[in-house]
Design a protein around this motif. Structure first.
Motif, mmCIF file in Angstrom:
data_model
loop_
_atom_site.group_PDB
_atom_site.id
_atom_site.type_symbol
_atom_site.label_atom_id
_atom_site.label_comp_id
_atom_site.label_asym_id
_atom_site.label_seq_id
_atom_site.Cartn_x
_atom_site.Cartn_y
_atom_site.Cartn_z
ATOM 1 N N ALA A 62 0.852 -1.189 0.000
ATOM 2 C CA ALA A 62 0.000 0.000 0.000
ATOM 3 C C ALA A 62 0.888 1.240 0.000
ATOM 4 C CB ALA A 62 -0.926 0.008 1.207
ATOM 5 N N ARG A 63 0.382 2.308 -0.645
ATOM 6 C CA ARG A 63 1.129 3.564 -0.757
ATOM 7 C C ARG A 63 0.629 4.559 0.285
ATOM 8 N NH1 ARG A 63 -0.718 2.182 -5.969
ATOM 9 N NH2 ARG A 63 0.905 1.169 -7.218
ATOM 10 N N PRO A 78 -4.823 6.949 5.852
ATOM 11 C CA PRO A 78 -5.362 5.991 4.871
ATOM 12 C C PRO A 78 -4.349 5.679 3.778
ATOM 13 C CG PRO A 78 -6.245 8.176 4.457
ATOM 14 C CD PRO A 78 -5.434 8.292 5.718
ATOM 15 N N ALA A 79 -4.470 4.480 3.223
ATOM 16 C CA ALA A 79 -3.648 4.111 2.070
ATOM 17 C C ALA A 79 -4.142 4.862 0.846
ATOM 18 C CB ALA A 79 -3.726 2.603 1.837
ATOM 19 N N ALA A 85 -7.180 0.890 -0.750
ATOM 20 C CA ALA A 85 -7.078 2.350 -0.740
ATOM 21 C C ALA A 85 -8.115 2.937 0.207
ATOM 22 C CB ALA A 85 -7.248 2.923 -2.147
ATOM 23 N N ARG A 86 -7.808 2.946 1.489
ATOM 24 C CA ARG A 86 -8.667 3.529 2.521
ATOM 25 C C ARG A 86 -7.948 3.364 3.858
ATOM 26 N NH1 ARG A 86 -10.947 -1.080 0.516
ATOM 27 N NH2 ARG A 86 -11.162 -2.861 1.924
ATOM 28 N N LEU A 92 -2.502 -4.479 5.465
ATOM 29 C CA LEU A 92 -1.349 -5.172 4.895
ATOM 30 C C LEU A 92 -1.353 -6.661 5.244
ATOM 31 C CD1 LEU A 92 1.430 -2.526 5.575
ATOM 32 C CD2 LEU A 92 0.613 -3.273 3.333
ATOM 33 N N ILE A 93 -2.081 -7.033 6.308
ATOM 34 C CA ILE A 93 -2.153 -8.442 6.693
ATOM 35 C C ILE A 93 -3.290 -9.143 5.961
ATOM 36 C CG2 ILE A 93 -2.326 -10.045 8.612
ATOM 37 C CD1 ILE A 93 0.150 -8.266 8.717
ATOM 38 N N TRP A 94 -4.501 -8.579 6.035
ATOM 39 C CA TRP A 94 -5.634 -9.306 5.449
ATOM 40 C C TRP A 94 -5.648 -9.261 3.924
ATOM 41 C CZ3 TRP A 94 -8.544 -6.571 2.198
ATOM 42 C CH2 TRP A 94 -8.796 -5.228 2.421
ATOM 43 N N ALA A 95 -4.921 -8.317 3.322
ATOM 44 C CA ALA A 95 -4.974 -8.169 1.864
ATOM 45 C C ALA A 95 -3.930 -9.003 1.124
ATOM 46 C CB ALA A 95 -4.814 -6.693 1.494
#
Length: 239
Positions: A62-63, A78-79, A85-86, A92-95
């Motif tokens: 994520a950025r 938020p990312a 993107a939120r 970062l773990i669940w995605a």
């Protein structure tokens, strides 16, 4: 906030990746991820990766943009894009997604944690940015004090997870759906919430039927009777 990792020595960076880990952290508990020592409003990419027990690599990125003080707290910021993107403190773990198609992230051995590698990269290119910081974080599936008891009683194949303390406990029988086998990770985590949980195999395991085409209800009755006789249960739920 406990320091989880320092920047690699070969990289000139003041950045530190940290996380709140006062005690053993389980898979179903939130982890606070934060970065300090960045340049004011610096664009960075955060990347998480973990390796499945069968070898597949799962990753997410994520950025983000640091605040004016050069800090980044995922609970507040938020990312801006990437795998999500939120505002997602543990996104970062669940995605995480597999690098091989059609792989599903399942925990086979609950006695070993998933080791998650977190990285901070300069800029918005997850594969080409300068590495600023790295940390390793363990996510466990056996909460503190939980006891794991393999069960082979009569025809029953199962694993029993008992919470700390003498009981009586509310009881749960955990039956997985498609795929069969003996999967324990839901049962082990639920035991950390105060339940006595039996993860029950009922097909595609050892000498049990290899498919759901032939199932005998007497098998489940035998498993329920084992629980009722062995433990002082306050109540028993099956799902």
């Amino acid at each position: 906030m406990e320091k989880l990792g320092d920047p690699p020595r070969e990289k000139a960076s003041r950045s530190v990746l940290s996380g709140k880990a006062v005690r053993l952290i389980c898979w179903d508990q939130p982890v606070r991820i934060a970065v300090c020592g960045l340049v004011s409003e610096q664009p960075v990419t955060l990347q998480a990766s973990l390796r499945y027990e069968k070898g597949a690599l799962f990753r997410a990125h994520a950025r983000y943009r640091a605040d004016a003080g050069g800090e980044l707290d995922l609970e507040r910021v938020p990312a801006l894009g990437g795998s999500f993107a939120r505002l997602e403190p543990v996104g970062l773990i669940w995605a995480v997604e597999p690098d091989k198609p059609y792989w599903r992230l399942l925990k086979r051995d609950v006695q070993m944690p998933f080791v998650v590698e977190l990285e901070v990269l300069d800029g918005y290119e997850p594969d080409g940015g300068l590495l600023l910081a790295r940390a390793l974080h363990e996510l466990h599936f056996m909460p503190s004090g939980v006891r794991r008891v393999p069960v082979r009683e009569g025809r029953v194949w199962a694993t029993l997870f008992l919470p700390p303390g003498p009981g009586p406990y509310p009881g749960i029988m955990d039956l997985f759906g498609l795929g069969g086998g003996l999967l324990e990770y839901r049962a082990s985590l639920l035991a950390g919430k105060g339940f006595a949980v039996m993860a029950l195999a009922y097909y595609n395991h050892d000498d049990l039927p290899q498919s759901v085409d032939t199932l005998h209800l007497e098998y489940f009755e035998e498993a329920v009777n084992y629980l009722l006789i062995t433990l002082r249960l306050a109540v028993l739920l099956v799902f």
